[in-house]
Design a protein around this motif. Structure first.
Motif, PDB file in Angstrom:
ATOM      1  N   PHE A  78       0.872  -1.167   0.000  1.00  0.00           N
ATOM      2  CA  PHE A  78       0.000   0.000   0.000  1.00  0.00           C
ATOM      3  C   PHE A  78       0.912   1.220   0.000  1.00  0.00           C
ATOM      4  N   ALA A 138      -1.033   0.443  12.975  1.00  0.00           N
ATOM      5  CA  ALA A 138      -2.305  -0.279  13.092  1.00  0.00           C
ATOM      6  C   ALA A 138      -2.105  -1.547  13.923  1.00  0.00           C
ATOM      7  N   SER A 139      -0.917  -2.124  13.851  1.00  0.00           N
ATOM      8  CA  SER A 139      -0.678  -3.359  14.602  1.00  0.00           C
ATOM      9  C   SER A 139      -0.846  -3.138  16.097  1.00  0.00           C
ATOM     10  N   HIS A 178      -5.751  -9.160   8.127  1.00  0.00           N
ATOM     11  CA  HIS A 178      -4.307  -8.891   8.152  1.00  0.00           C
ATOM     12  C   HIS A 178      -3.615  -9.685   9.269  1.00  0.00           C
ATOM     13  N   SER A 180      -1.643  -8.721  11.387  1.00  0.00           N
ATOM     14  CA  SER A 180      -1.555  -8.009  12.676  1.00  0.00           C
ATOM     15  C   SER A 180      -2.616  -8.553  13.634  1.00  0.00           C
ATOM     16  N   ALA A 235      -9.119  -5.087   3.044  1.00  0.00           N
ATOM     17  CA  ALA A 235      -8.044  -5.920   3.604  1.00  0.00           C
ATOM     18  C   ALA A 235      -6.823  -5.884   2.685  1.00  0.00           C
ATOM     19  N   THR A 236      -5.691  -6.321   3.234  1.00  0.00           N
ATOM     20  CA  THR A 236      -4.420  -6.078   2.561  1.00  0.00           C
ATOM     21  C   THR A 236      -4.232  -6.869   1.271  1.00  0.00           C
ATOM     22  N   ASP A 261     -10.835  -2.907  11.005  1.00  0.00           N
ATOM     23  CA  ASP A 261      -9.509  -2.669  10.437  1.00  0.00           C
ATOM     24  C   ASP A 261      -9.683  -2.047   9.052  1.00  0.00           C
ATOM     25  N   ALA A 263      -7.191   0.071   7.900  1.00  0.00           N
ATOM     26  CA  ALA A 263      -5.886   0.736   7.969  1.00  0.00           C
ATOM     27  C   ALA A 263      -5.557   1.456   6.667  1.00  0.00           C
ATOM     28  N   TRP A 264      -5.819   0.786   5.561  1.00  0.00           N
ATOM     29  CA  TRP A 264      -5.532   1.430   4.262  1.00  0.00           C
ATOM     30  C   TRP A 264      -6.738   2.217   3.762  1.00  0.00           C
ATOM     31  N   HIS A 292      -1.009   7.552   7.521  1.00  0.00           N
ATOM     32  CA  HIS A 292       0.335   7.516   6.918  1.00  0.00           C
ATOM     33  C   HIS A 292       0.330   6.707   5.615  1.00  0.00           C
ATOM     34  N   LYS A 293      -0.749   6.005   5.349  1.00  0.00           N
ATOM     35  CA  LYS A 293      -0.790   5.303   4.066  1.00  0.00           C
ATOM     36  C   LYS A 293      -1.285   6.242   2.958  1.00  0.00           C
TER      37      LYS A 293
HETATM   38  C1  PLP Z   1      -1.140  -1.771   6.561  1.00  0.00           C
HETATM   39  C2  PLP Z   1      -2.215  -2.561   7.201  1.00  0.00           C
HETATM   40  C3  PLP Z   1      -2.083  -3.057   8.502  1.00  0.00           C
HETATM   41  C4  PLP Z   1      -0.807  -2.923   9.299  1.00  0.00           C
HETATM   42  O1  PLP Z   1      -0.468  -1.611   9.494  1.00  0.00           O
HETATM   43  P1  PLP Z   1       0.784  -1.177  10.388  1.00  0.00           P
HETATM   44  O2  PLP Z   1       0.482   0.244  10.678  1.00  0.00           O
HETATM   45  O3  PLP Z   1       1.982  -1.354   9.519  1.00  0.00           O
HETATM   46  O4  PLP Z   1       0.821  -2.032  11.585  1.00  0.00           O
HETATM   47  C5  PLP Z   1      -3.148  -3.726   9.044  1.00  0.00           C
HETATM   48  N1  PLP Z   1      -4.287  -3.918   8.365  1.00  0.00           N
HETATM   49  C6  PLP Z   1      -4.450  -3.462   7.113  1.00  0.00           C
HETATM   50  C7  PLP Z   1      -5.738  -3.690   6.394  1.00  0.00           C
HETATM   51  C8  PLP Z   1      -3.410  -2.775   6.490  1.00  0.00           C
HETATM   52  O5  PLP Z   1      -3.572  -2.308   5.250  1.00  0.00           O
END
Ligand code: PLP
Length: 471
Positions: A78, A138-139, A178, A180, A235-236, A261, A263-264, A292-293
């Protein structure tokens, strides 16, 4: 060091020059494991070295060995945007070098964090009930959420009594979640065997709510204690999106904690037309989004929204005498909201970026990324020998090169990704979908143009033909 002013200015200027020329560098450096370490002295110097030499080694050894995440043709993983406004903020933050664990250890950092998180809450269209803080990743935000799930399900007795003798807790997430989340389950003591995978269905690869209900009911009948659900929004692997409203209804019904989640993809929710993709998000207990993404705030900058900060503080806060801030009981101490004690000043870059671009500026970038990535997807769909494996989710899709008569398609696609990345013009990553190797494509770097994204077509098809022709 001899001249702080001179070197600080030179470093800042180096960074500006670097950003101007990064587009002309290979996205991934042409180095092999060990190449860089072999050029670095094996032991530290006993005597001070002239800084001129230190800086020269940085330019000679380190810079050529970097993968360029700010490259406009970085289409792997990402994005991790570090917008210029964010770089400037980070210069200032490192000048302070403050540890922002308590209000008292940096009042402005704490108060700006409260405001910046509320700006983001509004930007994402989240209701007023959410508060939050900025975690490193995110972790760790998800680890905090899982620890809260654990403590809440055990009436906040797990921290003192441990988990032996308590009912076995169960947490639910889909197979797309993910890693995490796996790690949070390990670290929380809940155990990987108690992370229950919800089957997925449909093109969005979302968790199947009916299957979830059946899993929860079977677990209760078997004597387990369900504690929480973790839902994906983007999701990733290939951008799977769970039906949040339906999962939220199940969470309500069984009194489970719901963590999202995003995160992205959460960053894209500054665009109101995308919010239907997380309908029901307002019912979550916590949400994690990484500005930050896709929002330009240099890593680490993770927004962790919570409906009830007290559950976080009850789970995570330690109050030894040296952390009491006498006479300041009314203030918020963000170290009590996360796993690490020490925290950087992370709100400044967010504040700078939101002001330097404005929400409209950020929205138009994200909309462009999604449109351009979609256009590339259509070009590849039409190209001979290529198939789209997963349809675009925000700006992410996956494809596979499957020319007629090719024998081992997984090996061919792995060879293709490697050949593309060795070429250096673009950078991609692979994943597996239903057991098959696929190539991921996402657009999200702030400097990328339509020509960069569509130009990936030429690189991919050119190198695919060569890879296939190779014996
Ligand atoms: C990038 C990502 C994470 C992990 O993010 P970190 O900040 O590097 O821990 C977790 N879940 C998803 C969906 C992500 O895209």
């Amino acid at each position: 060091m001899d001249d702080f002013r001179e070197w600080a200015v030179r470093a800042a200027e180096w960074g500006v020059d670097y950003r101007e020329r990064v587009r002309d560098l290979p996205v991934r450096p042409p180095v092999k494991p060990g190449d860089i370490a072999a050029q670095i002295a094996a032991s530290p110097p006993e005597q001070a070295e002239p800084f001129e030499r230190v800086f020269a080694d940085f330019e000679r050894i380190i810079a050529p060995g970097m993968t360029h995440w700010q490259h406009p043709r970085f289409f792997a993983y990402f994005p991790s945007n570090s917008a210029p406004a964010s770089v400037v903020a980070e210069h200032l933050v490192t000048a302070f070098g403050a540890v922002c664990m308590l209000w008292q250890t940096s009042p402005a950092a704490t108060e700006l964090e409260t405001v910046a998180i509320d700006w983001l809450r509004q930007a994402f269209g989240l209701p007023e009930g959410f508060q939050g803080c900025i975690q490193d990743t995110a972790s760790t935000a998800t680890l905090a959420a899982v620890l809260v799930m654990r403590e809440r399900a055990l009436n906040y007795a797990g921290n003192s009594g441990g988990l032996s003798g308590t009912p076995t807790l169960r947490i639910y997430c889909s197979s797309e979640a993910h890693t995490s989340i796996d790690r949070a389950i390990w670290f929380s003591g809940i155990g990987a065997d108690n992370l229950v995978r919800i089957p997925i269905k449909g093109a969005q690869r979302g968790a199947d709510p009916q299957a979830l209900r059946a899993l929860i009911e079977a677990d209760i009948a078997a004597g387990y204690k369900p504690a929480g659900i973790i839902a994906n929004v983007g999701a990733t692997g290939v951008g799977a999106i769970d039906p949040v409203a339906e999962l939220a209804a199940i969470a309500r019904e069984f009194d489970l904690y719901l963590h999202i989640d995003a995160a992205w993809a959460g960053s894209a929710m500054i665009c109101p037309e995308l919010r239907h993709l997380w309908t029901g998000v307002e019912l979550a207990d916590s949400i994690v989004i990484n500005p930050h993404k896709w929002l330009g705030a240099q890593t680490h900058c993770t927004a962790h929204f919570v409906r009830d900060p007290n559950s976080l503080v009850r789970t995570l806060a330690a109050k030894p005498d040296y952390l009491h801030t006498l006479g300041h009981d009314e203030v918020v101490n963000y170290s009590e909201w996360g796993v690490p004690l020490g925290r950087q000043f992370r709100a400044l870059k967010l504040w700078f970026v939101l002001r330097a671009y404005g929400l409209e500026g950020l929205r138009s970038m994200i909309r462009n990324h999604i449109a351009w990535s979609g256009a590339l997807c259509e070009k590849l769909r039409a190209a001979a020998g290529f198939e789209i494996v997963t349809e675009p989710s925000f700006s992410l899709f996956s494809f596979r090169y499957a020319p007629p008569a090719a024998a081992d398609l997984d090996a061919l696609n792995l060879a293709l990704v490697e050949a593309i990345n060795a070429d250096g013009r673009i950078y991609l990553t692979q994943t597996r979908v239903d057991g098959r190797v696929v190539i991921r494509f996402q657009a999200g770097q702030f400097e990328c143009t339509e020509a960069d994204v569509l130009g990936a077509y030429d690189v991919i098809t050119e190198i695919a033909a060569l890879t296939h022709a190779r014996p």
